[in-house]
Design an enzyme around this catalytic site. Structure first.
Site, PDB file in Angstrom:
ATOM      1  N   TYR A   1      24.564  73.245  35.069  1.00 55.49           N
ATOM      2  CA  TYR A   1      24.863  74.252  35.614  1.00 55.49           C
ATOM      3  C   TYR A   1      26.147  75.466  35.933  1.00 55.49           C
ATOM      4  CZ  TYR A   1      24.736  76.320  41.495  1.00 55.49           C
ATOM      5  OH  TYR A   1      25.196  77.527  41.148  1.00 55.49           O
TER       6      TYR A   1
ATOM      7  N   SER B   1      28.794  80.782  40.636  1.00 55.51           N
ATOM      8  CA  SER B   1      29.160  79.752  40.804  1.00 55.51           C
ATOM      9  C   SER B   1      30.648  79.536  40.743  1.00 55.51           C
ATOM     10  CB  SER B   1      27.959  78.714  41.033  1.00 55.51           C
ATOM     11  OG  SER B   1      28.705  77.736  42.029  1.00 55.51           O
TER      12      SER B   1
HETATM   13  N1  LIG Z   1      23.888  78.201  48.521  1.00 52.34           N
HETATM   14  C1  LIG Z   1      25.234  77.993  47.940  1.00 52.34           C
HETATM   15  O1  LIG Z   1      25.862  76.883  48.237  1.00 52.34           O
HETATM   16  C2  LIG Z   1      25.796  78.586  46.101  1.00 52.34           C
HETATM   17  C3  LIG Z   1      27.053  78.587  45.963  1.00 52.34           C
HETATM   18  C4  LIG Z   1      27.148  78.797  44.621  1.00 52.34           C
HETATM   19  C5  LIG Z   1      25.883  80.045  44.181  1.00 52.34           C
HETATM   20  N2  LIG Z   1      24.652  79.345  44.216  1.00 52.34           N
HETATM   21  C6  LIG Z   1      24.092  80.804  43.486  1.00 52.34           C
HETATM   22  O2  LIG Z   1      23.438  81.463  44.716  1.00 52.34           O
HETATM   23  C7  LIG Z   1      22.174  81.952  44.115  1.00 52.34           C
HETATM   24  C8  LIG Z   1      21.204  81.950  44.489  1.00 52.34           C
HETATM   25  O3  LIG Z   1      21.317  82.343  45.859  1.00 52.34           O
HETATM   26  P1  LIG Z   1      19.578  81.727  46.717  1.00 52.34           P
HETATM   27  O4  LIG Z   1      20.246  81.309  47.959  1.00 52.34           O
HETATM   28  O5  LIG Z   1      19.401  83.066  46.313  1.00 52.34           O
HETATM   29  O6  LIG Z   1      18.601  81.231  46.041  1.00 52.34           O
HETATM   30  P2  LIG Z   1      17.182  80.679  46.561  1.00 52.34           P
HETATM   31  O7  LIG Z   1      16.697  79.874  45.709  1.00 52.34           O
HETATM   32  O8  LIG Z   1      16.840  80.726  48.283  1.00 52.34           O
HETATM   33  O9  LIG Z   1      16.329  82.533  46.045  1.00 52.34           O
HETATM   34  C9  LIG Z   1      15.966  82.548  44.696  1.00 52.34           C
HETATM   35  C10 LIG Z   1      15.036  82.963  44.558  1.00 52.34           C
HETATM   36  O10 LIG Z   1      14.928  83.014  43.112  1.00 52.34           O
HETATM   37  C11 LIG Z   1      13.455  83.460  42.525  1.00 52.34           C
HETATM   38  N3  LIG Z   1      13.203  82.730  41.260  1.00 52.34           N
HETATM   39  C12 LIG Z   1      13.927  81.904  40.691  1.00 52.34           C
HETATM   40  N4  LIG Z   1      13.668  81.136  39.114  1.00 52.34           N
HETATM   41  C13 LIG Z   1      13.185  82.566  38.861  1.00 52.34           C
HETATM   42  C14 LIG Z   1      12.927  82.924  37.042  1.00 52.34           C
HETATM   43  N5  LIG Z   1      12.615  82.416  36.961  1.00 52.34           N
HETATM   44  N6  LIG Z   1      12.839  84.551  37.702  1.00 52.34           N
HETATM   45  C15 LIG Z   1      12.196  85.415  39.103  1.00 52.34           C
HETATM   46  N7  LIG Z   1      12.862  84.773  40.367  1.00 52.34           N
HETATM   47  C16 LIG Z   1      13.767  83.202  40.336  1.00 52.34           C
HETATM   48  C17 LIG Z   1      13.115  82.177  43.350  1.00 52.34           C
HETATM   49  O11 LIG Z   1      11.735  82.177  43.611  1.00 52.34           O
HETATM   50  C18 LIG Z   1      13.111  82.550  44.140  1.00 52.34           C
HETATM   51  O12 LIG Z   1      13.320  82.499  45.614  1.00 52.34           O
HETATM   52  C19 LIG Z   1      22.105  81.170  42.734  1.00 52.34           C
HETATM   53  O13 LIG Z   1      22.850  81.629  41.517  1.00 52.34           O
HETATM   54  C20 LIG Z   1      22.988  80.015  43.186  1.00 52.34           C
HETATM   55  O14 LIG Z   1      23.557  79.386  41.660  1.00 52.34           O
HETATM   56  C21 LIG Z   1      24.422  78.930  45.263  1.00 52.34           C
END
Ligand SMILES: NC(=O)c1ccc[n+]([C@@H]2O[C@H](COP(=O)([O-])OP(=O)(O)OC[C@H]3O[C@@H](n4cnc5c(N)ncnc54)[C@H](O)[C@@H]3O)[C@@H](O)[C@H]2O)c1
Length: 277
Positions: free
Chosen positions: A174, A161
């Site tokens: 985070y 991130s």
């Molecule tokens: N949206 C943003 O602005 C943004 C910015 C920077 C970084 N990110 C990063 O993007 C990533 C997430 O993106 P996304 O949109 O796919 O999120 P999301 O939450 O929609 O999807 C993540 C999935 O991971 C699963 N999950 C959570 N914990 C878990 C575990 N312990 N074991 C197995 N599965 C697990 C959840 O059930 C979910 O389905 C993260 O790493 C986040 O830090 C997002």
């Protein structure tokens, strides 16, 4: 389909998504990999979410069509924080497809997991966020590296991130965990280069995903669209990213287009990392 991952097996960890208005990073990346010809192991602690991603892939690409294996996408319920979680997902991939070429680590939690500024962060929240975002990613890489070394195209893509390197005062754990993801990625790159396994990370800026916008707006008690507009105004390119922007970067890093790129931490942020103030 241009087939940049044709014949490859990709494991996407966190392949489901938080419910919300738009598609999430993990699901968009899984669909993008499938469009490019990869067979997918879709890992999520919520198996129903991974199955929804498998269904989206089947809808779009069609199981068994265009010569594709009917089992081109396998959904599996694994929590990567479980002691045996990483070993289990590797075992499922080997059983289904016999190898792993690409490991995409997308799981990350922050907002809603009790994070806060350093002076208001509980031990429990710190431990939980570090466990999910960093320790489990390291343990997943540790489990998959021996198998990736057997591939001629081994590639790891970790989702970090922009918070790792830019202001995120209220997200201490985070930020620390994502800075750790960057360091882990460089270390993986150096120690696996001679085995032909590349490791790179993506640092998304403000992306309009359910996790980034819907969950955050709910936590803050503000209107979703207003919050989305506020984020968009802070991005030099004038809009938030979409999950497809993140997925396209992941595809590039996972494919042979990036064959001579390893140890890179790539901002995908509409210019946010170049902005002062
Ligand atoms: N949206 C943003 O602005 C943004 C910015 C920077 C970084 N990110 C990063 O993007 C990533 C997430 O993106 P996304 O949109 O796919 O999120 P999301 O939450 O929609 O999807 C993540 C999935 O991971 C699963 N999950 C959570 N914990 C878990 C575990 N312990 N074991 C197995 N599965 C697990 C959840 O059930 C979910 O389905 C993260 O790493 C986040 O830090 C997002």
């Amino acid at each position: 389909m241009t087939g940049r991952l044709a014949g490859r097996v990709a494991v996407v960890v966190g392949a489901g998504q938080t419910p919300g208005a738009n598609i999430g990073n993990g699901r968009a990346t899984a669909i993008t990999f499938a469009r490019e010809g990869a067979s997918l192991v879709l890992v999520d602690r919520d198996v129903g979410r991974a199955e929804d991603t498998a269904a989206a892939i089947a809808d779009e690409i069609g199981s068994g069509s265009a010569g594709r294996d009917a089992r081109a996408a396998v959904a599996v319920g694994v929590d990567i924080t479980d002691d045996d979680g990483p070993d289990r997902l590797v075992a499922v991939a080997l059983e289904a497809f016999g190898r792993i070429d690409v490991l995409h680590n997308n799981v990350g939690v922050g907002v809603g997991a009790g994070d806060g500024p350093p002076h208001h962060l509980s031990d429990d929240a710190y431990d939980r966020i570090m466990d999910v975002n960093l320790r489990s990613m390291w343990r997943t890489c540790r489990a998959a590296v021996p198998v990736l070394r057997d591939s001629e195209h081994g590639a790891i893509v970790n989702v970090s991130s922009l918070a790792a390197v830019a202001s995120a005062g209220n997200l201490t754990a985070y930020k620390l965990s994502k800075a750790g993801v960057n360091a882990l990625t460089q270390n993986l790159a150096l120690t696996n280069a001679k085995y032909g396994v590349r490791a790179n990370a993506i640092m998304p800026g403000f992306v309009d995903t359910p996790m980034g916008v819907d969950s955050a707006a709910e936590q803050l008690g503000v209107d979703r669209d207003e919050y989305a507009d506020r984020r968009a105004r802070m991005v030099p390119l004038g809009r938030q990213g979409s999950a497809w922007d993140v997925a396209n970067a992941a595809l590039f890093l996972a494919s042979d287009d990036a064959a001579w790129i390893t140890g890179v931490v790539l901002p995908v942020d509409g210019g946010q990392s170049s902005k002062l103030g």
